[in-house]
Motif scaffolding. Structure first.
Motif, PDB file in Angstrom:
ATOM      1  N   THR A 184       4.560  11.886  28.561  1.00  0.00           N
ATOM      2  CA  THR A 184       5.270  10.912  28.055  1.00  0.00           C
ATOM      3  C   THR A 184       4.189   9.930  27.177  1.00  0.00           C
ATOM      4  O   THR A 184       4.797   9.415  26.148  1.00  0.00           O
ATOM      5  N   ILE A 185       2.883   9.824  27.455  1.00  0.00           N
ATOM      6  CA  ILE A 185       1.872   9.152  26.568  1.00  0.00           C
ATOM      7  C   ILE A 185       1.734   9.809  25.324  1.00  0.00           C
ATOM      8  O   ILE A 185       1.544   9.190  24.298  1.00  0.00           O
ATOM      9  N   PHE A 186       1.836  11.012  25.503  1.00  0.00           N
ATOM     10  CA  PHE A 186       1.674  11.896  24.261  1.00  0.00           C
ATOM     11  C   PHE A 186       2.845  11.957  23.445  1.00  0.00           C
ATOM     12  O   PHE A 186       2.511  11.358  22.067  1.00  0.00           O
ATOM     13  N   PHE A 187       4.060  12.053  23.825  1.00  0.00           N
ATOM     14  CA  PHE A 187       5.245  11.569  22.990  1.00  0.00           C
ATOM     15  C   PHE A 187       4.968  10.377  22.255  1.00  0.00           C
ATOM     16  O   PHE A 187       5.557  10.074  21.213  1.00  0.00           O
ATOM     17  N   LEU A 188       4.821   9.034  23.133  1.00  0.00           N
ATOM     18  CA  LEU A 188       4.840   7.969  22.687  1.00  0.00           C
ATOM     19  C   LEU A 188       3.622   7.550  21.632  1.00  0.00           C
ATOM     20  O   LEU A 188       3.958   6.744  20.816  1.00  0.00           O
ATOM     21  N   LEU A 189       2.659   8.360  21.763  1.00  0.00           N
ATOM     22  CA  LEU A 189       1.586   8.093  21.009  1.00  0.00           C
ATOM     23  C   LEU A 189       2.046   8.687  19.427  1.00  0.00           C
ATOM     24  O   LEU A 189       1.665   7.858  18.432  1.00  0.00           O
ATOM     25  N   VAL A 193       2.803  13.583   3.692  1.00  0.00           N
ATOM     26  CA  VAL A 193       1.793  14.591   4.073  1.00  0.00           C
ATOM     27  C   VAL A 193       0.755  13.897   5.003  1.00  0.00           C
ATOM     28  O   VAL A 193       0.445  14.860   5.964  1.00  0.00           O
ATOM     29  N   MET A 194       0.206  12.819   4.803  1.00  0.00           N
ATOM     30  CA  MET A 194      -0.735  12.361   5.764  1.00  0.00           C
ATOM     31  C   MET A 194      -0.240  12.309   7.374  1.00  0.00           C
ATOM     32  O   MET A 194      -0.961  12.617   8.260  1.00  0.00           O
ATOM     33  N   VAL A 195       1.167  11.747   7.440  1.00  0.00           N
ATOM     34  CA  VAL A 195       1.636  11.711   8.585  1.00  0.00           C
ATOM     35  C   VAL A 195       1.977  13.085   9.202  1.00  0.00           C
ATOM     36  O   VAL A 195       1.704  13.074  10.564  1.00  0.00           O
ATOM     37  N   ILE A 196       2.130  14.169   8.444  1.00  0.00           N
ATOM     38  CA  ILE A 196       2.740  15.430   8.978  1.00  0.00           C
ATOM     39  C   ILE A 196       1.267  15.875   9.636  1.00  0.00           C
ATOM     40  O   ILE A 196       1.327  16.651  10.381  1.00  0.00           O
ATOM     41  N   VAL A 197       0.264  15.805   8.613  1.00  0.00           N
ATOM     42  CA  VAL A 197      -1.089  16.273   9.113  1.00  0.00           C
ATOM     43  C   VAL A 197      -1.369  15.617  10.366  1.00  0.00           C
ATOM     44  O   VAL A 197      -1.983  16.169  11.239  1.00  0.00           O
ATOM     45  N   LEU A 198      -1.348  14.253  10.499  1.00  0.00           N
ATOM     46  CA  LEU A 198      -1.903  13.567  11.504  1.00  0.00           C
ATOM     47  C   LEU A 198      -1.024  13.960  12.745  1.00  0.00           C
ATOM     48  O   LEU A 198      -1.710  14.196  13.923  1.00  0.00           O
ATOM     49  N   THR A 199       0.132  14.166  12.788  1.00  0.00           N
ATOM     50  CA  THR A 199       1.036  14.682  13.736  1.00  0.00           C
ATOM     51  C   THR A 199       0.583  16.146  14.209  1.00  0.00           C
ATOM     52  O   THR A 199       0.579  16.482  15.295  1.00  0.00           O
ATOM     53  N   GLY A 200       0.565  17.043  13.249  1.00  0.00           N
ATOM     54  CA  GLY A 200      -0.136  18.294  13.552  1.00  0.00           C
ATOM     55  C   GLY A 200      -1.287  18.188  14.400  1.00  0.00           C
ATOM     56  O   GLY A 200      -1.534  19.108  15.295  1.00  0.00           O
ATOM     57  N   ILE A 201      -2.252  17.337  13.981  1.00  0.00           N
ATOM     58  CA  ILE A 201      -3.535  17.227  14.597  1.00  0.00           C
ATOM     59  C   ILE A 201      -3.478  16.631  16.128  1.00  0.00           C
ATOM     60  O   ILE A 201      -4.006  17.194  17.011  1.00  0.00           O
ATOM     61  N   GLN A 202      -2.420  15.913  16.196  1.00  0.00           N
ATOM     62  CA  GLN A 202      -2.314  15.395  17.496  1.00  0.00           C
ATOM     63  C   GLN A 202      -1.626  16.506  18.494  1.00  0.00           C
ATOM     64  O   GLN A 202      -2.053  16.681  19.857  1.00  0.00           O
ATOM     65  N   PHE A 203      -0.784  17.180  18.076  1.00  0.00           N
ATOM     66  CA  PHE A 203      -0.230  18.477  18.816  1.00  0.00           C
ATOM     67  C   PHE A 203      -1.273  19.567  19.047  1.00  0.00           C
ATOM     68  O   PHE A 203      -1.223  20.239  19.941  1.00  0.00           O
ATOM     69  N   ARG A 204      -2.090  19.601  17.944  1.00  0.00           N
ATOM     70  CA  ARG A 204      -3.117  20.721  17.887  1.00  0.00           C
ATOM     71  C   ARG A 204      -4.431  20.466  18.981  1.00  0.00           C
ATOM     72  O   ARG A 204      -4.727  21.285  19.820  1.00  0.00           O
ATOM     73  N   PHE A 205      -4.697  18.923  18.995  1.00  0.00           N
ATOM     74  CA  PHE A 205      -5.975  18.706  19.987  1.00  0.00           C
ATOM     75  C   PHE A 205      -5.543  17.948  21.083  1.00  0.00           C
ATOM     76  O   PHE A 205      -5.893  18.109  22.323  1.00  0.00           O
ATOM     77  N   VAL A 206      -4.858  16.734  20.880  1.00  0.00           N
ATOM     78  CA  VAL A 206      -4.431  15.911  21.881  1.00  0.00           C
ATOM     79  C   VAL A 206      -3.563  16.484  22.933  1.00  0.00           C
ATOM     80  O   VAL A 206      -3.558  16.101  24.011  1.00  0.00           O
ATOM     81  N   GLU A 207      -2.728  17.433  22.725  1.00  0.00           N
ATOM     82  CA  GLU A 207      -1.690  18.080  23.432  1.00  0.00           C
ATOM     83  C   GLU A 207      -2.414  18.750  24.520  1.00  0.00           C
ATOM     84  O   GLU A 207      -1.888  19.176  25.665  1.00  0.00           O
ATOM     85  N   ARG A 208      -3.596  19.429  24.384  1.00  0.00           N
ATOM     86  CA  ARG A 208      -4.387  20.049  25.396  1.00  0.00           C
ATOM     87  C   ARG A 208      -4.800  19.124  26.401  1.00  0.00           C
ATOM     88  O   ARG A 208      -4.864  19.663  27.522  1.00  0.00           O
ATOM     89  N   LYS A 209      -4.917  17.949  26.502  1.00  0.00           N
ATOM     90  CA  LYS A 209      -5.184  17.135  27.457  1.00  0.00           C
ATOM     91  C   LYS A 209      -3.821  16.674  28.209  1.00  0.00           C
ATOM     92  O   LYS A 209      -3.883  16.092  29.506  1.00  0.00           O
ATOM     93  N   VAL A 210      -2.772  17.237  27.911  1.00  0.00           N
ATOM     94  CA  VAL A 210      -1.360  16.943  28.478  1.00  0.00           C
ATOM     95  C   VAL A 210      -1.166  17.947  29.618  1.00  0.00           C
ATOM     96  O   VAL A 210      -1.426  19.046  29.590  1.00  0.00           O
ATOM     97  N   THR A 211      -0.853  17.373  30.811  1.00  0.00           N
ATOM     98  CA  THR A 211      -0.706  18.035  31.872  1.00  0.00           C
ATOM     99  C   THR A 211       1.098  18.045  32.206  1.00  0.00           C
ATOM    100  O   THR A 211       1.765  17.084  32.442  1.00  0.00           O
TER     101      THR A 211
END
Length: 293
Positions: free
Chosen positions: A213-218, A274-292
């Protein structure tokens, strides 16, 4: 036995999906394509002549110090709005999840602000914190605070962040409350039996289980801070004082509609997308690793 939808006519599924596809194509992809085309053109303010200039509009932006200042300001606003709105929403959700008398009423009242339009949010906070007419500004002056967001850029930025975060708290609260109610009570009871205190139970059990939920809301809050804060900024400060509250989305509007520089405005909208797309991709690439999950 799993049920499956069976369509007798082959064209029926496409007919059912066609309205939604038409809306996406007409109101998203077509304007985006028009913006990309416009970003390579130089047009006068009256629209009488158009010149194909290749990447000149983009090069002019990268040579403009005010554009880089708007980028830094936008990232700062996005971080501040996302962190503050998520933090307060999680705190309110944890408190509302407790068995309290009248909790349904509290939850309903906490959800209401999300139905308020961004310009209305700006008007509400202006009424409360206007330097001469605001209700809350009187208390600030009584405490010795020289409050005047019409002249002080830092105070204007703080006012924008406060209003934008308040607008988004209700949305975050709704998802956090649903996430808390989905956590099995048996897991929390087992942690309590093992001797974990409430704060330790929250950080070791509840918070990790809320990570999806936190990742989605972020992701949602960052997109909100990049785009949907335009109405609040336009209503409260119009980018002022000076350029202290000019973000990327407001600069697109001010340069294009107010300044008449349509090519530069289109180039800015493309870069922002493009900036928002790249930023969202970075979040899915790195932040999602911390998601349980």
């Amino acid at each position: 036995m799993q049920k499956q939808a069976i369509f007798q006519a082959r064209l029926l599924p496409y007919v059912l999906v066609a309205p939604q596809l038409a809306i996406v194509l007409i109101f998203f992809y077509w304007p985006a394509l028009q913006a990309v085309i416009q970003s390579f053109l130089l047009q006068d303010a009256f629209g009488l002549s158009t010149t194909f200039v290749w990447f000149e509009n983009y090069l002019e932006l990268f040579r403009d110090p005010s554009y880089f200042a708007a980028i830094v300001r936008t990232f700062f606003f996005s971080f501040a709005i996302a962190v503050s709105s998520l933090s307060f929403a999680l705190l309110l959700a944890v408190m509302a999840d407790k068995p309290l008398r009248g909790s349904i009423l509290y939850r309903t009242l906490l959800i209401w602000p999300y139905a308020v339009a961004p310009p209305v949010v700006g008007v509400l906070w202006i009424f409360m914190l206007h330097p001469s007419l605001g209700v809350l500004s009187r208390y600030l002056r009584a405490m010795g605070v020289d409050w005047n967001p019409l002249l002080d850029g830092d105070q204007a930025a703080a006012l924008i962040i406060l209003a934008a975060a308040w607008k988004q708290i209700s949305y975050n609260f709704l998802f956090f409350l649903a996430g808390l109610q989905a956590i099995p009570k048996s897991v929390l009871e087992a942690a309590a039996i093992d001797g974990a205190r409430p704060m330790r139970r929250f950080w070791t059990v509840t918070f990790p289980l809320l990570s999806p939920t936190i990742f989605f809301l972020l992701v949602v809050n960052i997109v909100y801070a990049f785009f949907d804060t335009f109405g609040i900024i336009d209503t409260m400060t119009r980018g002022g004082p000076g350029t202290s509250t000019v973000t990327l989305v407001y600069k697109v509007y001010s340069d294009g509609l107010l300044g008449g520089n349509l090519g530069s405005s289109a180039a800015q909208s493309v870069i922002l997308m493009v900036m928002v797309i790249v930023l969202t991709g970075i979040q899915f690439r790195f932040v999602e690793r911390k998601v349980t999950y």
